[in-house]
Enzyme design. Structure first.
Site, PDB file in Angstrom:
ATOM      1  CG  ASP A 367      14.255 -23.310  46.538  1.00  0.00           C
ATOM      2  OD1 ASP A 367      13.562 -22.862  47.460  1.00  0.00           O
ATOM      3  OD2 ASP A 367      13.799 -23.899  45.543  1.00  0.00           O
ATOM      4  CD1 TRP A 477      13.730 -12.704  40.227  1.00  0.00           C
ATOM      5  CD2 TRP A 477      14.084 -10.696  41.129  1.00  0.00           C
ATOM      6  NE1 TRP A 477      12.587 -11.962  40.062  1.00  0.00           N
ATOM      7  CE2 TRP A 477      12.781 -10.725  40.605  1.00  0.00           C
ATOM      8  CE3 TRP A 477      14.531  -9.523  41.735  1.00  0.00           C
ATOM      9  CZ2 TRP A 477      11.912  -9.629  40.679  1.00  0.00           C
ATOM     10  CZ3 TRP A 477      13.673  -8.437  41.798  1.00  0.00           C
ATOM     11  CH2 TRP A 477      12.375  -8.496  41.287  1.00  0.00           C
ATOM     12  CG  ASP A 478      15.516 -19.445  40.171  1.00  0.00           C
ATOM     13  OD1 ASP A 478      15.373 -19.390  38.941  1.00  0.00           O
ATOM     14  OD2 ASP A 478      15.998 -20.428  40.759  1.00  0.00           O
ATOM     15  CG  ASP A 548      19.515 -24.856  36.720  1.00  0.00           C
ATOM     16  OD1 ASP A 548      20.014 -23.913  37.365  1.00  0.00           O
ATOM     17  OD2 ASP A 548      18.301 -25.130  36.760  1.00  0.00           O
TER      18      ASP A 548
END
Ligand code: GLA
Length: 748
Positions: A367, A477-478, A548
């Site tokens: 990001d 791809w989040d 995460d």
């Protein structure tokens, strides 16, 4: 032919070496008679049909009052027939009536397995791998027809079910519930295994006894969710990892799901799985059809382990597709925890250079690479490179990364938009939002209306331009928020109940298009970590970011739980820095790698910050993973000691290669124990007749052999691998908290 149809008795028997699934027509209604271990095929199983007077039940019709839907389990329970449990099908006419009478109309049997239109599904590469039965039921009054599709795999203990709902009448209908299928594994002497959790502690294994009533898992978050994975298993109380019956159920879907286990008053257990009916409806005009997702049923007589391994094989090679399906996965470094949003091109190249020097193969820019993205409050939607950070664009950065001998990968989050972006200003109608109601943010962002084809078209073009602008070989791809205020500003009133499912179809379509346009790209799906780790995603992206949370201790639980359904080749697992960014724990570099090996492997840290000693350790880790990733990612996985058992202080698992010639065993102990006793961990999957050398990875050559001799597979599986702590926890022996040990076994 693993599908026998006995026309005279109306009996259908789907079977292979491992399982049997039997249903029969009674008065034209199909009822499930048996699902479990293989039984010989017979013409007639009608003794399994309860046909007697049952107090308080409702008869199928005046002519056959003794047949009650409540006492037989319908193949696809519908509203109107007295089943008294949540239905699989609920369809309403314009007059508001949802009473149906679905009766057998015909069937076909074909070799192979047809694809599901617009939806991910398992497939075969050769028609001999499976047979498919399509059973058609119809209702004369409404013109509703239902095709129940069953595929039985020839060499896997797996049955796939789905349903196609067709309006063959002349009036509009509305589908309110359309599940994928129901399974009745007989009695109620079961325990329920589910994968539950939340962000950063996804897919923890939870096992509870069944009780009368409805129980199970669901999502109402718009994605399959961190909270409840679309998977569950029913196991006998005595079932272990390697023994006993286990029925696994897995829904190939990424949106709102519901998998309900219903135990009725008569001791019958029914699993009903599909799109969550809550918030769902689908208009069906004359001539239209609705296709449900697919649900898989796996039967194992060899415990949870055999159930998992069957799912692993199917997911790995008959669900995942594309160029990367069977390829060794690149060892990557991701800059997220190294820099977060704060980077320059030079900083990224420095991290990549340090990583390349260690043998790492792929650099992933996470990001923050696009305009206005200096924190998580802005920037999603326009997908234009931020030249302030990357003066030579993605192309220029990729060239420098490639120049280091590394591949280049990129993060995107297509389904979201931030306020203030050009997209937000120019297309406010593309945001899911009910006019007049508050906009409800999550991570400061909003959900795009992917049920609108114009949005999918825009994203296809924009992202194709981005991906085409540089030499990109990997995409992460989040998808970073759950849905709440769902309203499509471009759909009519009758379509509002369809938005959640149509959104998922839009996601699948976007994945399909980008996958076809860029067939060489390795896609990794992600949703705030593991919020969309499901079979639907694996059809498009063969790997997913597991969580995460990269803390080695928490990851033992997450990866153990995830492995109940998903293969190691699908599990994104990285070594990150300490103190860990999620739980602030300090674990040794060795343990972090020893856990991360059991997945796709990579690093999520600033490689320029390593000490000389750490650099040498990482170099060796990369060499180890390159040597063994084929075995790890494509071997057979055995769970040996559960981090959910007892005090959860230990964990062990292993992977066995083809022909049991090679195996890797991992043992983890979270905290040092005091005054500990002998310890053996029984291995699995080896050849009992063969002999193996056992060498501990990462210890000096002279000390690596764990035994002074080779050891028989039988000894390793029956006595166990000797892991007795020679200090008994009484003195300092170089061990302590956060111990991990990896053993390589080679057949002599
Ligand atoms: C999510 C992902 C992380 C990272 C961030 C970036 O949380 O799970 O790995 O990509 O988004 O914003």
């Amino acid at each position: 032919m693993p599908i026998s149809v006995h026309e005279a008795t109306g009996t259908f028997h789907l079977y292979n070496n491992d399982l049997s699934y039997i249903f029969a027509l009674v008065e034209g209604y199909p009822f499930q008679l048996y699902y479990g271990a293989r039984v010989p095929d017979e013409e007639d199983f009608s003794y399994l049909v309860t046909e007697c007077w049952m107090p308080s039940s409702v008869g199928a019709s005046a002519e056959c009052e003794l047949v009650s839907f409540e006492h037989l389990s319908g193949e696809y329970p519908f509203v109107g027939a007295d089943d008294m449990r949540p239905p699989a099908l609920d369809v309403r006419t314009a007059s508001g009536c949802n009473v149906l009478n679905l009766v057998y109309r015909g069937h076909t049997v074909e070799r192979g397995k047809p694809a599901l239109e617009g939806l991910p599904a398992t497939y075969v590469e050769d028609p001999s791998e499976a047979d498919t039965l399509t059973l058609t039921l119809a209702d004369d009054v409404t013109g509703l027809a239902v095709d129940l599709v069953y595929t039985v795999f020839a060499h896997e203990p797996v049955i796939a079910r789905s349903a196609r709902i067709r309006n063959t009448g002349t009036a509009a209908l509305t589908v309110e519930t359309a599940l994928s299928g129901t399974f009745c594994p007989g009695d109620d002497r079961f325990e329920l295994v589910e994968l539950a959790g939340s962000w950063s502690r996804e897919r923890h294994e939870v096992r509870t006894p069944l009780r009368p009533g409805a129980q199970g898992v669901y999502s109402l978050r718009g994605h399959s969710s961190h909270q409840f994975n679309p998977f569950l298993a029913l196991v006998r109380p005595e079932t272990t990892e390697e023994t006993g019956e286990a029925y696994g159920f897995s829904l190939v879907y990424s949106g709102n799901h519901r998998m309900l286990v219903d135990v009725d008053a008569y001791g019958t257990t029914r699993v009903a799985a599909g799109i969550n009916p809550e918030g769902f409806s689908w208009p069906l005009a004359p001539g239209e059809a609705f296709q449900t997702p697919e649900v898989l049923g796996v039967y194992s007589a060899g415990g949870l382990g055999a159930m998992s391994r069957a799912l692993h094989r199917v997911f790995r090679s008959r669900l995942s597709r594309g160029a990367w399906r069977d390829r060794l996965r690149p060892i990557l470094i991701n800059n997220w925890e190294a820099t977060y949003f704060d980077f320059t091109e030079d900083k990224l190249v420095e991290v990549a250079r340090a990583a390349a020097d260690l043998g790492i193969e792929l650099f992933v820019l996470d990001d923050g690479w696009f305009t206005n993205r200096n924190d998580d409050t802005a920037g999603l939607g326009d997908w234009e490179v931020d030249y302030a950070k990357l003066p030579h664009g993605l192309g220029g950065l990729a060239e420098r990364i490639n120049g280091l001998g590394m591949d280049f990968g990129l993060w995107i989050e297509p389904e979201m938009v931030s306020p203030g972006t050009r997209m937000w200003v120019e297309h406010p109608e593309w945001v899911l939002h009910a006019p007049g109601q508050p906009l409800r943010p999550s991570r400061h962002q909003y959900v795009l209306d992917l049920s609108n084809p114009a949005v999918v078209d825009y994203l296809t073009d924009r992202l194709s331009a981005v991906i085409g602008s540089a030499n990109i070989s990997y995409i992460k791809w989040d998808m970073n928020r759950s849905f709440a205020d769902v309203f499509s500003q471009t759909a009519g009133a009758e379509r509002q109940g369809s938005v959640r499912h149509a959104f998922i179809l839009g996601v699948y379509e976007l994945y399909r298009r980008l996958g076809e346009r860029f067939p060489q790209i390795l896609f990794e799906s992600c949703a705030g970590g593991g919020g969309r780790f499901d079979p639907g995603m694996l059809f498009y992206a063969p790997q997913a970011w597991t969580s995460d949370d990269t803390d080695a201790v928490e990851r033992l639980r997450i990866q153990w739980g995830t492995s109940l359904a998903y293969p190691l080749s699908s599990m994104g697992s990285h070594v990150s820095a300490v103190p860990n960014h999620q739980v602030f724990r300090q674990t040794p570099l060795k343990m972090r790698a020893d856990v991360a090996y059991f997945g796709t492997f990579g690093y999520e840290l600033d490689a320029t910050a390593f000490t000389a000693e750490e650099r040498e350790a990482v170099r060796a880790q990369v060499v180890f993973m390159k040597r063994y990733r084929g075995l790890i990612q494509f071997g057979e996985f055995y769970r040996l000691r559960s981090p959910f058992a007892g005090r959860g202080n230990e964990c062990a698992w292993m992977v066995v290669g083809e022909g049991a010639r090679e195996a890797i065993v991992a043992y983890y102990r979270v905290l040092q124990e005091v005054n500990a006793g002998r310890r053996q961990v029984r291995l699995a999957g080896l050849d009992p007749e063969a002999r193996y050398t056992v060498r501990e990875q990462g210890v000096p050559e002279g000390e690596a052999a764990l035994y002074r001799r080779s050891v028989s597979g039988a000894e390793l599986m029956r006595i166990g691998l000797n892991l007795t702590d020679e200090s008994c926890g009484q003195n300092f022996s170089g061990r302590g908290d956060f111990i991990s040990r990896i053993f390589v076994l080679e057949r002599v």
